[in-house]
Design a protein around this motif. Structure first.
Motif, PDB file in Angstrom:
ATOM      1  N   ILE A  24       0.888  -1.166   0.000  1.00  0.00           N
ATOM      2  CA  ILE A  24       0.000   0.000   0.000  1.00  0.00           C
ATOM      3  C   ILE A  24       0.924   1.213   0.000  1.00  0.00           C
ATOM      4  O   ILE A  24       1.795   1.342   0.862  1.00  0.00           O
ATOM      5  N   ASP A  25       0.744   2.058  -0.996  1.00  0.00           N
ATOM      6  CA  ASP A  25       1.674   3.151  -1.227  1.00  0.00           C
ATOM      7  C   ASP A  25       1.001   4.469  -0.827  1.00  0.00           C
ATOM      8  O   ASP A  25      -0.006   4.855  -1.418  1.00  0.00           O
ATOM      9  N   PRO A  26       1.552   5.129   0.194  1.00  0.00           N
ATOM     10  CA  PRO A  26       0.884   6.344   0.693  1.00  0.00           C
ATOM     11  C   PRO A  26       0.810   7.478  -0.328  1.00  0.00           C
ATOM     12  O   PRO A  26       0.067   8.433  -0.114  1.00  0.00           O
ATOM     13  N   THR A  27       1.552   7.366  -1.433  1.00  0.00           N
ATOM     14  CA  THR A  27       1.398   8.400  -2.464  1.00  0.00           C
ATOM     15  C   THR A  27       0.228   8.061  -3.389  1.00  0.00           C
ATOM     16  O   THR A  27      -0.206   8.876  -4.189  1.00  0.00           O
ATOM     17  N   LYS A  28      -0.253   6.817  -3.302  1.00  0.00           N
ATOM     18  CA  LYS A  28      -1.387   6.423  -4.160  1.00  0.00           C
ATOM     19  C   LYS A  28      -2.655   6.180  -3.360  1.00  0.00           C
ATOM     20  O   LYS A  28      -3.759   6.214  -3.902  1.00  0.00           O
ATOM     21  N   SER A  29      -2.508   5.834  -2.067  1.00  0.00           N
ATOM     22  CA  SER A  29      -3.663   5.491  -1.234  1.00  0.00           C
ATOM     23  C   SER A  29      -3.686   6.371   0.006  1.00  0.00           C
ATOM     24  O   SER A  29      -2.644   6.793   0.488  1.00  0.00           O
ATOM     25  N   THR A  30      -4.878   6.589   0.511  1.00  0.00           N
ATOM     26  CA  THR A  30      -5.031   7.334   1.761  1.00  0.00           C
ATOM     27  C   THR A  30      -5.215   6.336   2.896  1.00  0.00           C
ATOM     28  O   THR A  30      -6.190   5.590   2.902  1.00  0.00           O
ATOM     29  N   ILE A  31      -4.278   6.290   3.820  1.00  0.00           N
ATOM     30  CA  ILE A  31      -4.422   5.418   4.991  1.00  0.00           C
ATOM     31  C   ILE A  31      -4.909   6.299   6.138  1.00  0.00           C
ATOM     32  O   ILE A  31      -4.299   7.333   6.434  1.00  0.00           O
ATOM     33  N   LEU A  32      -6.038   5.909   6.744  1.00  0.00           N
ATOM     34  CA  LEU A  32      -6.628   6.762   7.771  1.00  0.00           C
ATOM     35  C   LEU A  32      -6.963   5.975   9.026  1.00  0.00           C
ATOM     36  O   LEU A  32      -7.079   4.750   8.993  1.00  0.00           O
ATOM     37  N   VAL A  33      -7.108   6.712  10.108  1.00  0.00           N
ATOM     38  CA  VAL A  33      -7.490   6.111  11.388  1.00  0.00           C
ATOM     39  C   VAL A  33      -8.950   6.485  11.667  1.00  0.00           C
ATOM     40  O   VAL A  33      -9.305   7.666  11.683  1.00  0.00           O
ATOM     41  N   GLN A  34      -9.769   5.464  11.880  1.00  0.00           N
ATOM     42  CA  GLN A  34     -11.217   5.669  12.006  1.00  0.00           C
ATOM     43  C   GLN A  34     -11.585   6.687  13.090  1.00  0.00           C
ATOM     44  O   GLN A  34     -12.402   7.574  12.864  1.00  0.00           O
ATOM     45  N   SER A  35     -10.984   6.565  14.273  1.00  0.00           N
ATOM     46  CA  SER A  35     -11.371   7.448  15.378  1.00  0.00           C
ATOM     47  C   SER A  35     -10.970   8.898  15.120  1.00  0.00           C
ATOM     48  O   SER A  35     -11.424   9.806  15.811  1.00  0.00           O
ATOM     49  N   GLY A  36     -10.135   9.119  14.116  1.00  0.00           N
ATOM     50  CA  GLY A  36      -9.717  10.481  13.775  1.00  0.00           C
ATOM     51  C   GLY A  36     -10.678  11.172  12.825  1.00  0.00           C
ATOM     52  O   GLY A  36     -10.412  12.300  12.392  1.00  0.00           O
ATOM     53  N   VAL A  37     -11.778  10.497  12.468  1.00  0.00           N
ATOM     54  CA  VAL A  37     -12.743  11.077  11.527  1.00  0.00           C
ATOM     55  C   VAL A  37     -14.114  11.144  12.201  1.00  0.00           C
ATOM     56  O   VAL A  37     -14.935  10.236  12.076  1.00  0.00           O
ATOM     57  N   PRO A  38     -14.374  12.224  12.957  1.00  0.00           N
ATOM     58  CA  PRO A  38     -15.611  12.306  13.744  1.00  0.00           C
ATOM     59  C   PRO A  38     -16.893  12.217  12.908  1.00  0.00           C
ATOM     60  O   PRO A  38     -17.921  11.757  13.416  1.00  0.00           O
ATOM     61  N   ALA A  39     -16.842  12.620  11.641  1.00  0.00           N
ATOM     62  CA  ALA A  39     -18.047  12.557  10.795  1.00  0.00           C
ATOM     63  C   ALA A  39     -18.602  11.132  10.744  1.00  0.00           C
ATOM     64  O   ALA A  39     -19.812  10.937  10.612  1.00  0.00           O
ATOM     65  N   LEU A  40     -17.732  10.143  10.874  1.00  0.00           N
ATOM     66  CA  LEU A  40     -18.185   8.747  10.809  1.00  0.00           C
ATOM     67  C   LEU A  40     -19.143   8.431  11.952  1.00  0.00           C
ATOM     68  O   LEU A  40     -20.133   7.717  11.779  1.00  0.00           O
ATOM     69  N   ALA A  41     -18.850   8.985  13.121  1.00  0.00           N
ATOM     70  CA  ALA A  41     -19.714   8.742  14.280  1.00  0.00           C
ATOM     71  C   ALA A  41     -21.073   9.415  14.086  1.00  0.00           C
ATOM     72  O   ALA A  41     -22.118   8.847  14.414  1.00  0.00           O
ATOM     73  N   GLU A  42     -21.050  10.618  13.518  1.00  0.00           N
ATOM     74  CA  GLU A  42     -22.320  11.324  13.315  1.00  0.00           C
ATOM     75  C   GLU A  42     -23.160  10.619  12.242  1.00  0.00           C
ATOM     76  O   GLU A  42     -24.379  10.454  12.410  1.00  0.00           O
ATOM     77  N   LEU A  43     -22.533  10.183  11.179  1.00  0.00           N
ATOM     78  CA  LEU A  43     -23.273   9.438  10.142  1.00  0.00           C
ATOM     79  C   LEU A  43     -23.892   8.179  10.744  1.00  0.00           C
ATOM     80  O   LEU A  43     -25.046   7.846  10.466  1.00  0.00           O
ATOM     81  N   THR A  44     -23.113   7.494  11.583  1.00  0.00           N
ATOM     82  CA  THR A  44     -23.621   6.270  12.224  1.00  0.00           C
ATOM     83  C   THR A  44     -24.914   6.580  12.975  1.00  0.00           C
ATOM     84  O   THR A  44     -25.907   5.841  12.880  1.00  0.00           O
TER      85      THR A  44
END
Ligand code: TRP
Length: 338
Positions: free
Chosen positions: A75-95
């Protein structure tokens, strides 16, 4: 501009093993390298917490290991976005919004969650967050408008449930805001790699896995202890190929199919010893794991750099997820202050 988007991820509750590699990592790297996708790969720490609330250190300790595993497989960070779930608060609100479109009865019917609940022996105390994790997974997928989700076969029920939520949302709020995703699975028959003991599942608790981070000696030892055929005692005895873990692995990992066919014939006839057979598998696995190991070591020398990959990826992910969240709130009519 890529026409498609994929979002996928893993719970960080330990290192990733070669079962993950054939089950999904390989596909993710191939999709990434095809150039046809905008890619998001998520370390699902929030989901991991749903059954580990009382030992978050297990998740903390696995987070960077999983990040290294991703980078190690290509997985190449220049081609893919690697993210940490808890760092994206919008996910909790969508849930939170999606939860209102799903019945408790439907959640109780999710086959993967049902199996996990049995395995984990929660008894009467299934955490509510665990029961609803498919809804949070729907948030993960839809926040990025992913049309493709490269995962193992066990995740199909999550995709089914996500599609239902997408249809329900778009229909209820009268706008095609969310995108229905398709799973992207390994070819039939290659998706499930048994443990070295012959158990159908490779898992940490059974201590029967080969990890991407295992060194060459460890892999060698594990293969030497692999289950073959308990009736194959003398070299000259005819042996069984079916259910023989060494052959299962060779079928999946060896590129010289003619050689594997030859070995099978010899083994069934008698005259091929387990040690010789296992030595061949050791070579084959070395071929697969050496480049992974080399990349892992290179990245591991700069853990601050790896952390930066996650920080940058999570920042990019927030931009995309916040945009979707704005559209979702708009569709619901929660846009009072505009
Ligand atoms: N459920 C996945 C697992 O157990 C992890 C996961 C969380 C995931 N969110 C996701 C996978 C979104 C694909 C898409 O490994």
């Amino acid at each position: 501009m890529p026409k498609h988007t994929f979002l996928t991820g893993d719970r960080p509750t330990g290192r990733l093993h070669i079962g993950h590699f054939v089950g999904s990592l390989q596909n993710r790297v191939a999709l990434q390298n095809s150039g046809d996708y905008n890619n998001f790969i998520m370390i699902a720490d929030t989901q991991a917490l749903t059954d580990n609330a009382r030992n978050p250190e297990k998740i903390r300790n696995s987070l960077m290991e999983v990040a290294l595993d991703y980078l190690a497989v290509g997985i190449d960070p220049t081609k893919s976005t690697i993210l940490v779930q808890s760092g994206v608060p919008a996910l909790a609100e969508l849930t939170m919004y999606y939860l209102d479109l799903v019945s408790v009865a439907r959640l109780n019917r999710n086959p993967t969650v049902k199996t996990e609940i049995k395995q984990k022996a929660f008894g009467e105390s299934v955490p509510a967050g665990f029961l609803i994790y498919p809804v949070s997974q729907a948030a993960d997928i839809t926040a990025f408008k992913a049309d493709t989700v490269p995962v193992g076969d066990d995740q199909e029920p999550m995709l089914e449930q996500t599609r239902e939520i997408v249809r329900s949302f778009n229909h209820t709020y009268g706008k095609d805001v969310l995108v229905e995703p398709e799973g992207y699975f390994p070819p039939k028959g290659s998706g499930r790699l048994p443990g070295i003991d012959g158990n159908a599942k490779m898992s940490k608790s059974l201590n029967n896995g080969i990890y991407l981070a295992d060194d060459a000696d460890t892999v060698k030892q594990k293969i030497m202890s692999m289950y073959t055929d308990s009736n194959h005692i003398h070299v000259e005895d005819p042996g069984q190929v079916e259910g023989n873990v060494v052959f299962t692995y060779l079928d999946i990992f060896a590129s010289d199919k003619a050689k594997v066919a030859d070995l099978k014939a010899q083994y069934q006839y008698g005259g091929l010893g387990d040690v010789k057979l296992k030595r061949y598998l050791i070579d084959v696995m070395d071929g697969v794991l050496t480049p992974i190991r080399t990349r892992r070591e290179a990245y591991a020398k700069d853990m601050a750099g790896v952390a930066q990959v996650l920080i940058d990826g999570t920042a990019r992910a927030n931009e995309v997820a916040n945009q979707t969240l704005a559209e979702v709130r708009d569709a619901i009519g929660f846009n009072y202050f505009k």
